[in-house]
Design a protein around this motif. Sequence first.
Motif, PDB file in Angstrom:
ATOM      1  N   ARG A   1      -2.501 -14.128 -13.039  1.00  0.00           N
ATOM      2  CA  ARG A   1      -1.328 -14.945 -13.341  1.00  0.00           C
ATOM      3  C   ARG A   1      -0.030 -14.191 -13.067  1.00  0.00           C
ATOM      4  NH1 ARG A   1      -1.337 -19.212 -17.094  1.00  0.00           N
ATOM      5  NH2 ARG A   1       0.907 -19.052 -16.840  1.00  0.00           N
ATOM      6  N   ILE A   2       0.208 -13.883 -11.812  1.00  0.00           N
ATOM      7  CA  ILE A   2       1.466 -13.289 -11.374  1.00  0.00           C
ATOM      8  C   ILE A   2       1.716 -13.773  -9.951  1.00  0.00           C
ATOM      9  CG2 ILE A   2       0.446 -11.170 -10.469  1.00  0.00           C
ATOM     10  CD1 ILE A   2       2.929  -9.721 -11.624  1.00  0.00           C
ATOM     11  N   SER A   3       2.961 -13.920  -9.590  1.00  0.00           N
ATOM     12  CA  SER A   3       3.246 -14.446  -8.256  1.00  0.00           C
ATOM     13  C   SER A   3       2.900 -13.392  -7.198  1.00  0.00           C
ATOM     14  CB  SER A   3       4.715 -14.855  -8.131  1.00  0.00           C
ATOM     15  OG  SER A   3       5.530 -13.729  -8.024  1.00  0.00           O
ATOM     16  N   PRO A   4       2.417 -13.823  -6.039  1.00  0.00           N
ATOM     17  CA  PRO A   4       2.049 -12.877  -4.989  1.00  0.00           C
ATOM     18  C   PRO A   4       3.222 -12.026  -4.510  1.00  0.00           C
ATOM     19  CG  PRO A   4       1.206 -15.052  -4.480  1.00  0.00           C
ATOM     20  CD  PRO A   4       2.081 -15.197  -5.673  1.00  0.00           C
ATOM     21  N   GLN A   5       4.411 -12.593  -4.511  1.00  0.00           N
ATOM     22  CA  GLN A   5       5.580 -11.854  -4.053  1.00  0.00           C
ATOM     23  C   GLN A   5       5.837 -10.635  -4.941  1.00  0.00           C
ATOM     24  OE1 GLN A   5       9.107 -14.258  -3.951  1.00  0.00           O
ATOM     25  NE2 GLN A   5      10.312 -12.693  -2.915  1.00  0.00           N
ATOM     26  N   LYS A   6       5.694 -10.793  -6.243  1.00  0.00           N
ATOM     27  CA  LYS A   6       5.909  -9.677  -7.167  1.00  0.00           C
ATOM     28  C   LYS A   6       4.780  -8.650  -7.066  1.00  0.00           C
ATOM     29  CE  LYS A   6       8.453 -12.467 -10.437  1.00  0.00           C
ATOM     30  NZ  LYS A   6       8.425 -13.097 -11.769  1.00  0.00           N
ATOM     31  N   ALA A   7       3.553  -9.123  -6.860  1.00  0.00           N
ATOM     32  CA  ALA A   7       2.415  -8.211  -6.765  1.00  0.00           C
ATOM     33  C   ALA A   7       2.456  -7.406  -5.462  1.00  0.00           C
ATOM     34  CB  ALA A   7       1.110  -8.990  -6.860  1.00  0.00           C
ATOM     35  N   ARG A   8       2.974  -8.002  -4.394  1.00  0.00           N
ATOM     36  CA  ARG A   8       3.048  -7.288  -3.114  1.00  0.00           C
ATOM     37  C   ARG A   8       4.004  -6.109  -3.167  1.00  0.00           C
ATOM     38  NH1 ARG A   8       3.249 -12.851  -0.585  1.00  0.00           N
ATOM     39  NH2 ARG A   8       1.063 -13.288  -0.173  1.00  0.00           N
ATOM     40  N   LEU A   9       5.030  -6.186  -4.012  1.00  0.00           N
ATOM     41  CA  LEU A   9       5.961  -5.062  -4.159  1.00  0.00           C
ATOM     42  C   LEU A   9       5.236  -3.818  -4.655  1.00  0.00           C
ATOM     43  CD1 LEU A   9       9.005  -6.867  -5.781  1.00  0.00           C
ATOM     44  CD2 LEU A   9       8.823  -6.029  -3.440  1.00  0.00           C
ATOM     45  N   VAL A  10       4.299  -3.992  -5.575  1.00  0.00           N
ATOM     46  CA  VAL A  10       3.533  -2.865  -6.099  1.00  0.00           C
ATOM     47  C   VAL A  10       2.457  -2.449  -5.104  1.00  0.00           C
ATOM     48  CG1 VAL A  10       2.090  -2.073  -8.013  1.00  0.00           C
ATOM     49  CG2 VAL A  10       4.011  -3.597  -8.453  1.00  0.00           C
ATOM     50  N   ALA A  11       1.851  -3.413  -4.426  1.00  0.00           N
ATOM     51  CA  ALA A  11       0.792  -3.102  -3.456  1.00  0.00           C
ATOM     52  C   ALA A  11       1.329  -2.243  -2.315  1.00  0.00           C
ATOM     53  CB  ALA A  11       0.190  -4.391  -2.903  1.00  0.00           C
ATOM     54  N   ASP A  12       2.571  -2.473  -1.926  1.00  0.00           N
ATOM     55  CA  ASP A  12       3.164  -1.693  -0.839  1.00  0.00           C
ATOM     56  C   ASP A  12       3.345  -0.221  -1.218  1.00  0.00           C
ATOM     57  OD1 ASP A  12       3.259  -3.916   0.747  1.00  0.00           O
ATOM     58  OD2 ASP A  12       5.348  -4.379   0.287  1.00  0.00           O
ATOM     59  N   LEU A  13       3.439   0.056  -2.519  1.00  0.00           N
ATOM     60  CA  LEU A  13       3.641   1.439  -2.959  1.00  0.00           C
ATOM     61  C   LEU A  13       2.426   2.328  -2.709  1.00  0.00           C
ATOM     62  CD1 LEU A  13       5.379   0.861  -6.419  1.00  0.00           C
ATOM     63  CD2 LEU A  13       6.451   1.600  -4.292  1.00  0.00           C
ATOM     64  N   ILE A  14       1.216   1.754  -2.759  1.00  0.00           N
ATOM     65  CA  ILE A  14       0.013   2.595  -2.690  1.00  0.00           C
ATOM     66  C   ILE A  14      -0.766   2.441  -1.391  1.00  0.00           C
ATOM     67  CG2 ILE A  14      -0.230   2.590  -5.186  1.00  0.00           C
ATOM     68  CD1 ILE A  14      -2.630   0.688  -4.785  1.00  0.00           C
ATOM     69  N   ARG A  15      -0.340   1.582  -0.504  1.00  0.00           N
ATOM     70  CA  ARG A  15      -1.073   1.372   0.751  1.00  0.00           C
ATOM     71  C   ARG A  15      -1.118   2.666   1.559  1.00  0.00           C
ATOM     72  NH1 ARG A  15       1.403  -2.908   2.372  1.00  0.00           N
ATOM     73  NH2 ARG A  15      -0.151  -4.354   1.582  1.00  0.00           N
ATOM     74  N   GLY A  16      -2.333   3.114   1.932  1.00  0.00           N
ATOM     75  CA  GLY A  16      -2.512   4.307   2.740  1.00  0.00           C
ATOM     76  C   GLY A  16      -2.543   5.613   1.967  1.00  0.00           C
ATOM     77  N   LYS A  17      -2.361   5.574   0.655  1.00  0.00           N
ATOM     78  CA  LYS A  17      -2.327   6.796  -0.151  1.00  0.00           C
ATOM     79  C   LYS A  17      -3.735   7.201  -0.580  1.00  0.00           C
ATOM     80  CE  LYS A  17       2.283   7.011  -1.173  1.00  0.00           C
ATOM     81  NZ  LYS A  17       2.929   6.329  -0.089  1.00  0.00           N
ATOM     82  N   LYS A  18      -3.889   8.468  -0.951  1.00  0.00           N
ATOM     83  CA  LYS A  18      -5.147   8.921  -1.527  1.00  0.00           C
ATOM     84  C   LYS A  18      -5.304   8.278  -2.903  1.00  0.00           C
ATOM     85  CE  LYS A  18      -6.781  12.853  -0.441  1.00  0.00           C
ATOM     86  NZ  LYS A  18      -7.215  14.204  -0.245  1.00  0.00           N
ATOM     87  N   VAL A  19      -6.528   8.144  -3.357  1.00  0.00           N
ATOM     88  CA  VAL A  19      -6.810   7.420  -4.593  1.00  0.00           C
ATOM     89  C   VAL A  19      -6.149   8.095  -5.796  1.00  0.00           C
ATOM     90  CG1 VAL A  19      -8.655   6.804  -6.192  1.00  0.00           C
ATOM     91  CG2 VAL A  19      -8.907   6.321  -3.774  1.00  0.00           C
ATOM     92  N   GLU A  20      -6.209   9.429  -5.876  1.00  0.00           N
ATOM     93  CA  GLU A  20      -5.593  10.121  -7.011  1.00  0.00           C
ATOM     94  C   GLU A  20      -4.084   9.891  -7.048  1.00  0.00           C
ATOM     95  OE1 GLU A  20      -6.990  11.599  -9.568  1.00  0.00           O
ATOM     96  OE2 GLU A  20      -8.905  10.971  -8.713  1.00  0.00           O
ATOM     97  N   GLU A  21      -3.456   9.923  -5.885  1.00  0.00           N
ATOM     98  CA  GLU A  21      -2.013   9.687  -5.822  1.00  0.00           C
ATOM     99  C   GLU A  21      -1.691   8.233  -6.171  1.00  0.00           C
ATOM    100  OE1 GLU A  21       1.711  10.227  -2.697  1.00  0.00           O
ATOM    101  OE2 GLU A  21      -0.319  10.796  -2.090  1.00  0.00           O
ATOM    102  N   ALA A  22      -2.543   7.304  -5.739  1.00  0.00           N
ATOM    103  CA  ALA A  22      -2.336   5.891  -6.051  1.00  0.00           C
ATOM    104  C   ALA A  22      -2.450   5.647  -7.549  1.00  0.00           C
ATOM    105  CB  ALA A  22      -3.351   5.035  -5.300  1.00  0.00           C
ATOM    106  N   TYR A  23      -3.433   6.289  -8.199  1.00  0.00           N
ATOM    107  CA  TYR A  23      -3.548   6.187  -9.659  1.00  0.00           C
ATOM    108  C   TYR A  23      -2.274   6.674 -10.334  1.00  0.00           C
ATOM    109  CZ  TYR A  23      -8.595   5.247  -9.976  1.00  0.00           C
ATOM    110  OH  TYR A  23      -9.825   4.677  -9.921  1.00  0.00           O
ATOM    111  N   ARG A  24      -1.752   7.787  -9.865  1.00  0.00           N
ATOM    112  CA  ARG A  24      -0.552   8.368 -10.466  1.00  0.00           C
ATOM    113  C   ARG A  24       0.654   7.430 -10.304  1.00  0.00           C
ATOM    114  NH1 ARG A  24      -0.296  12.922  -7.576  1.00  0.00           N
ATOM    115  NH2 ARG A  24      -2.337  13.489  -8.366  1.00  0.00           N
ATOM    116  N   ILE A  25       0.797   6.865  -9.114  1.00  0.00           N
ATOM    117  CA  ILE A  25       1.909   5.951  -8.865  1.00  0.00           C
ATOM    118  C   ILE A  25       1.807   4.727  -9.773  1.00  0.00           C
ATOM    119  CG2 ILE A  25       2.880   4.357  -7.157  1.00  0.00           C
ATOM    120  CD1 ILE A  25       2.156   6.483  -5.030  1.00  0.00           C
ATOM    121  N   LEU A  26       0.607   4.158  -9.878  1.00  0.00           N
ATOM    122  CA  LEU A  26       0.439   2.957 -10.696  1.00  0.00           C
ATOM    123  C   LEU A  26       0.606   3.239 -12.184  1.00  0.00           C
ATOM    124  CD1 LEU A  26      -2.568   1.351  -8.839  1.00  0.00           C
ATOM    125  CD2 LEU A  26      -0.208   0.573  -8.825  1.00  0.00           C
ATOM    126  N   ARG A  27       0.217   4.419 -12.614  1.00  0.00           N
ATOM    127  CA  ARG A  27       0.340   4.773 -14.026  1.00  0.00           C
ATOM    128  C   ARG A  27       1.804   4.813 -14.461  1.00  0.00           C
ATOM    129  NH1 ARG A  27      -2.412   9.479 -14.111  1.00  0.00           N
ATOM    130  NH2 ARG A  27      -4.343   8.327 -13.884  1.00  0.00           N
TER     131      ARG A  27
END
Length: 111
Positions: free
Chosen positions: A11-37
Amino acid sequence: MEARAVTKYVRISPQKARLVADLIRGKKVEEAYRILRFTRKRKAARFIYKTLASAVANAENTKMMDVDTLYVKEIYVNEGPRLKRWKARAMGRVRPIVRRTSHIVIVVAEE
């Protein structure tokens, strides 16, 4: 090899979710966890974090991949069905309220 995870009907708009998805695309998993945290101001970060954890678990348990070498190969957010509601307005009229949903897909692969 690659593994994937899908979260549907978020239950969130795709436009808002894509802003966060762009932050971790192509990153290593550990770095992606850190960014999302540390991206907790965004509601989508919580859903993407859980989907990423699911993709990593799928890679580790079903594909027998090494977690330390994983990176986010693909992440995309598609639009799900819309919940349509109505709001009463002046003089007996109504206005639509559209509540958007998202489908989040994450693919992780070994380097």
